[in-house]
Write a protein that holds these residues in place. Structure first.
Motif, PDB file in Angstrom:
ATOM      1  N   UNK A  43       0.823  -1.206   0.000  1.00  0.00           N
ATOM      2  CA  UNK A  43       0.000   0.000   0.000  1.00  0.00           C
ATOM      3  C   UNK A  43       0.860   1.260   0.000  1.00  0.00           C
ATOM      4  N   UNK A  44       1.922   1.259   0.799  1.00  0.00           N
ATOM      5  CA  UNK A  44       2.813   2.424   0.824  1.00  0.00           C
ATOM      6  C   UNK A  44       3.425   2.658  -0.556  1.00  0.00           C
ATOM      7  N   UNK A  45       3.837   1.587  -1.220  1.00  0.00           N
ATOM      8  CA  UNK A  45       4.423   1.708  -2.556  1.00  0.00           C
ATOM      9  C   UNK A  45       3.405   2.224  -3.556  1.00  0.00           C
ATOM     10  N   UNK A  46       2.200   1.664  -3.517  1.00  0.00           N
ATOM     11  CA  UNK A  46       1.156   2.063  -4.459  1.00  0.00           C
ATOM     12  C   UNK A  46       0.767   3.526  -4.263  1.00  0.00           C
ATOM     13  N   UNK A  47       0.591   3.948  -3.018  1.00  0.00           N
ATOM     14  CA  UNK A  47       0.212   5.334  -2.739  1.00  0.00           C
ATOM     15  C   UNK A  47       1.341   6.299  -3.087  1.00  0.00           C
ATOM     16  N   UNK A  48       2.587   5.864  -2.897  1.00  0.00           N
ATOM     17  CA  UNK A  48       3.729   6.683  -3.296  1.00  0.00           C
ATOM     18  C   UNK A  48       3.691   6.950  -4.797  1.00  0.00           C
ATOM     19  N   UNK A  49       3.464   5.900  -5.579  1.00  0.00           N
ATOM     20  CA  UNK A  49       3.431   6.054  -7.025  1.00  0.00           C
ATOM     21  C   UNK A  49       2.238   6.881  -7.483  1.00  0.00           C
TER      22      UNK A  49
ATOM     23  N   UNK B 238       2.192  -8.113  -1.467  1.00  0.00           N
ATOM     24  CA  UNK B 238       1.843  -6.735  -1.126  1.00  0.00           C
ATOM     25  C   UNK B 238       1.271  -5.976  -2.300  1.00  0.00           C
ATOM     26  N   UNK B 239       1.879  -6.122  -3.471  1.00  0.00           N
ATOM     27  CA  UNK B 239       1.373  -5.440  -4.658  1.00  0.00           C
ATOM     28  C   UNK B 239      -0.016  -5.949  -5.026  1.00  0.00           C
ATOM     29  N   UNK B 240      -0.238  -7.254  -4.858  1.00  0.00           N
ATOM     30  CA  UNK B 240      -1.545  -7.828  -5.187  1.00  0.00           C
ATOM     31  C   UNK B 240      -2.623  -7.296  -4.256  1.00  0.00           C
ATOM     32  N   UNK B 241      -2.336  -7.280  -2.960  1.00  0.00           N
ATOM     33  CA  UNK B 241      -3.301  -6.762  -1.989  1.00  0.00           C
ATOM     34  C   UNK B 241      -3.611  -5.294  -2.273  1.00  0.00           C
TER      35      UNK B 241
END
Length: 291
Positions: free
Chosen positions: A77-83, A178-181
Motif C-alpha cells: 500500500x505504501x508503494x502504491x500510494x507513493x506512485x 503486497x502489490x496484489x493486496x
C-alpha cells in the motif's frame, strides 16, 4: 536469495540500473497521460507489476497469512500510494521539481537513522545536490506541491517498511503479495477516469503499455531495491536514493538532449560525493536492526 554475484555489484551501480529502468518506464507513463488520468496510470502500473510478480514468484500459502501478510500489505500500500501521489504531482509540476519535493521523505529517514557525523554530512550533500538539480519552484501549482509532499511521506514509509520486508528473508515473494493486496484494495480508483478511461482500458495497446510501465518502473527497480536493502541500512539506502535525480538528468541528456546547466552539474557532483562519502564503509549489513 541474494547471490554472491549480486553481492559483488556495488549498491550505487544497482541503483543506476534501477533508475534507468524507472525513467524509461516514466517516459512510457507520460504517453499514457494523454488517454488516462495519472491515478489510473499509477494503478495500471501496480496491476501490471503485481501480475508479473505473481506469475514469477508464485508465493506459497505462508505468504498470505498472519504477520507476514500484514507486513507485505503495508509495504504494498505504501508503494502504491507513493506512485499514485507522484504521478499526480508530475501531472502538475515539472519532473525535477516534484522529485526534489519528494526527496524530503528519504532525507528525513536518513537524518533520523544516522548516528555518525559522516552520515549527516552525506545526507546534507545529497540534499544540496538534489536541490541544485531540481531548481525547486515553490511558486508552482500548490496542489502539485501537496501531492509531491504526500509522495515524500509514502517514500519514507516505503524505505522503513521495505527494510522490514527485505530482511525477513522473503522479500520478492512478499512484494508480490503486497502489490496484489494493494491492487485489489485500490482497484475502485480505476473508475476515476469515467467512461472515457474505461474505454481506453479496452485497448490492448494501452494494456500492453501498462504492463511495460509496471515491469520497467516497478518490478525491475523494486527487485533491485530488495537486493540492496538486504545489504545496507536505512540511512545509506536513503542517501543512495539521491542517485535517482542524477540518473534522471543523465537520461534527459542522452534521450532528450537536455544539457544540464552549471547548477545541475554541481548538483550531480554533490550527489556523487554524498554516495562516495557514505560508501566508504562498504556494503555491509548493519549489526543492529535499524528499526
Amino acid at each position: 536469495m541474494v547471490t554472491a554475484t549480486h553481492q559483488r555489484v556495488p549498491a550505487p551501480v544497482l541503483f543506476v540500473a534501477g533508475g534507468l529502468s524507472m525513467y524509461v518506464g516514466a517516459a512510457l507513463a507520460v504517453g499514457l497521460f494523454d488517454v488516462l488520468p495519472p491515478t489510473v496510470v499509477a494503478l495500471l502500473r501496480l496491476l501490471g507489476a503485481a501480475a508479473v510478480l505473481l506469475a514469477w514468484r508464485r508465493p506459497g500459502r505462508a505468504a498470505w497469512r498472519g504477520s507476514r501478510l500484514a507486513r507485505a500489505s503495508a509495504f504494498g500500500l505504501a508503494t502504491a500510494l507513493m506512485n499514485l501521489a507522484f504521478y499526480e504531482a508530475i501531472a502538475r509540476l515539472p519532473l525535477g521539481t516534484a522529485v526534489a519535493v519528494e526527496f524530503v521523505g528519504p532525507v528525513a529517514v536518513a537524518a533520523v537513522a544516522s548516528r555518525r557525523p559522516r552520515d549527516v554530512a552525506a545526507v546534507a550533500l545529497a540534499a544540496l545536490g538534489v536541490a541544485l538539480i531540481a531548481d525547486v519552484r515553490w511558486s508552482g501549482s500548490p496542489s502539485g506541491v501537496l501531492w509531491a509532499l504526500a509522495a515524500a511521506g509514502m517514500w519514507a514509509a516505503y524505505i522503513l517498511l521495505g527494510k522490514r520486508v527485505a530482511t525477513a528473508g522473503n522479500g520478492l515473494d512478499d512484494m508480490a503479495v503486497g502489490f496484489t493486496v494493494a491492487a485489489v484494495l485500490l482497484s475502485p480508483l480505476l473508475m476515476v477516469g469515467g467512461p472515457t478511461a474505461l474505454g481506453a482500458l479496452a485497448d490492448p495497446a494501452v494494456l500492453l503499455l501498462a504492463v511495460g510501465v509496471g515491469v520497467l518502473s516497478s518490478v525491475v527497480p523494486y527487485v533491485l531495491d530488495q537486493l540492496v536493502l538486504r545489504r545496507v541500512g536505512q540511512a545509506r539506502f536513503a542517501v543512495l536514493l539521491a542517485l535517482l535525480p542524477a540518473t534522471a538528468t543523465v537520461v534527459g541528456l542522452v534521450a532528450l538532449a537536455q544539457v544540464p546547466g552549471l547548477l545541475e552539474g554541481a548538483g550531480i557532483a554533490a550527489v556523487i560525493a554524498a554516495v562516495a562519502l557514505r560508501s566508504r564503509d562498504g556494503d555491509v549489513v548493519p549489526d543492529a536492526d535499524p528499526r
